[in-house]
Design an enzyme around this catalytic site. Sequence first.
Site, PDB file in Angstrom:
ATOM      1  N   HIS A 241       0.837  -1.212   0.000  1.00 41.25           N
ATOM      2  CA  HIS A 241       0.000   0.000   0.000  1.00 41.25           C
ATOM      3  C   HIS A 241       0.865   1.251   0.000  1.00 41.25           C
ATOM      4  O   HIS A 241       1.331   1.709   1.047  1.00 41.25           O
ATOM      5  CB  HIS A 241      -0.893  -0.037   1.251  1.00 41.25           C
TER       6      HIS A 241
ATOM      7  N   GLU B 229     -10.543   4.021   7.477  1.00 41.25           N
ATOM      8  CA  GLU B 229      -9.458   4.883   7.937  1.00 41.25           C
ATOM      9  C   GLU B 229     -10.119   6.035   8.709  1.00 41.25           C
ATOM     10  O   GLU B 229      -9.669   6.405   9.793  1.00 41.25           O
ATOM     11  CB  GLU B 229      -8.662   5.422   6.729  1.00 41.25           C
TER      12      GLU B 229
HETATM   13  N1  ADE Z   1      -4.532   9.033  -0.909  1.00 41.21           N
HETATM   14  C1  ADE Z   1      -3.272   9.101  -0.525  1.00 41.21           C
HETATM   15  N2  ADE Z   1      -3.143   8.742   0.766  1.00 41.21           N
HETATM   16  C2  ADE Z   1      -4.382   8.443   1.207  1.00 41.21           C
HETATM   17  C3  ADE Z   1      -4.917   8.005   2.443  1.00 41.21           C
HETATM   18  N3  ADE Z   1      -4.162   7.784   3.519  1.00 41.21           N
HETATM   19  N4  ADE Z   1      -6.250   7.813   2.522  1.00 41.21           N
HETATM   20  C4  ADE Z   1      -7.029   8.017   1.466  1.00 41.21           C
HETATM   21  N5  ADE Z   1      -6.575   8.422   0.282  1.00 41.21           N
HETATM   22  C5  ADE Z   1      -5.267   8.632   0.148  1.00 41.21           C
HETATM   23 ZN    ZN Z   2      -3.621   4.919   1.033  1.00 41.34          ZN
END
Ligand code: ADE
Ligand code: ZN
Length: 328
Positions: free
Chosen positions: A12, A195
């Site tokens: 990722h 997240e």
């Molecule tokens: N694009 C880049 N980093 C990201 C993240 N942590 N969450 C969502 N989109 C992203």
């Molecule tokens: Zn990401």
Amino acid sequence: MSVTALPKIELHMHLEGAAPPAFIRGMAREKNIDISRIFDEKGHYRYADFWEFLKVYEAACTTLQNPMDFYRLTMAVLEESAASGVVYTETFLSPDFCGGRDLGAWREYLHAIEEAAAEAEAKMGITLRGIVTCIRHFGPQKARETVHCAAQTKGDFIRGFGIAGDEKVGNLEDFIWSFDCAREAGLGLEVHACEWNGPQEVRDALTHLKADRIGHGVRAIADLALVDELAEKGVVLEVCPGSNVALGIYPSFRDHPIAEFDRRGVKVTISTDDPPFFHTTMALEYEMLNRAFDWDEGQFSKLNRTALDAAFCDADTKAKIAKLLGAA
Ligand code: ADE
Ligand code: ZN
């Protein structure tokens, strides 16, 4: 062996998000673009929260304007990854930032990225594969154009389709068409979820988009029935602890739920997300996890094997990487 010296697999990482600030400043200078506002006095990226981070990220992307820029970016990023001991990495690539989702332009950008990847592999022994990624806050219509680029360029290099961006905008259900299309094209499916939103987001990613892997997923820890389900189904989380700490989701590595997920049998992996934005590297992630949870070489080897199993590359590539991990 120190854990930081272990060979590492990363699943990722956003290619533009991995651009060193000095690299972006150089690009801006070459094109006479003034983006000094996105840097602080030390030259680091400057942002107050995730939403400002997304704006800074997109401003940095405006300096990347042609395939050669992406060739240079790919080389710069892979040099950093290889220096951290990464032997295999999957990166998110967004046609939005590579020719505005035009298929012809995307092919040219992709060609340049692949050329750099092949050169880096020969020079540094690091293997790169790509996951074409739509941006949630750009909306489902643009995602349809993005998945078209992905499906048309699926091959040895482009292995997956994903969604990143602002989780607070829209619903994952709005992207069912694009994910169905990606699945039919034989691409692996990755969804950034949990997240910022609660556990329902992971449920939606699994139910509606049939995600193979979840990006982050950390807020699922609030629902232990869901955690059990993730463990039972073998759903892989691409966990980015340094990113979560830098963005203020957890105050420190010790407070991060990655160890709890692991204890409860969930398949976790370790990644950096956007390393220079979050002042991290893969070596640093390992060092911090070792310090926070006393994770040893055996634990990191287990996580690397999980990551290799979950990688979207083909079987021959997996066998080659397994040898580098000493797991063959
Ligand atoms: N694009 C880049 N980093 C990201 C993240 N942590 N969450 C969502 N989109 C992203
Ligand atoms: Zn990401």
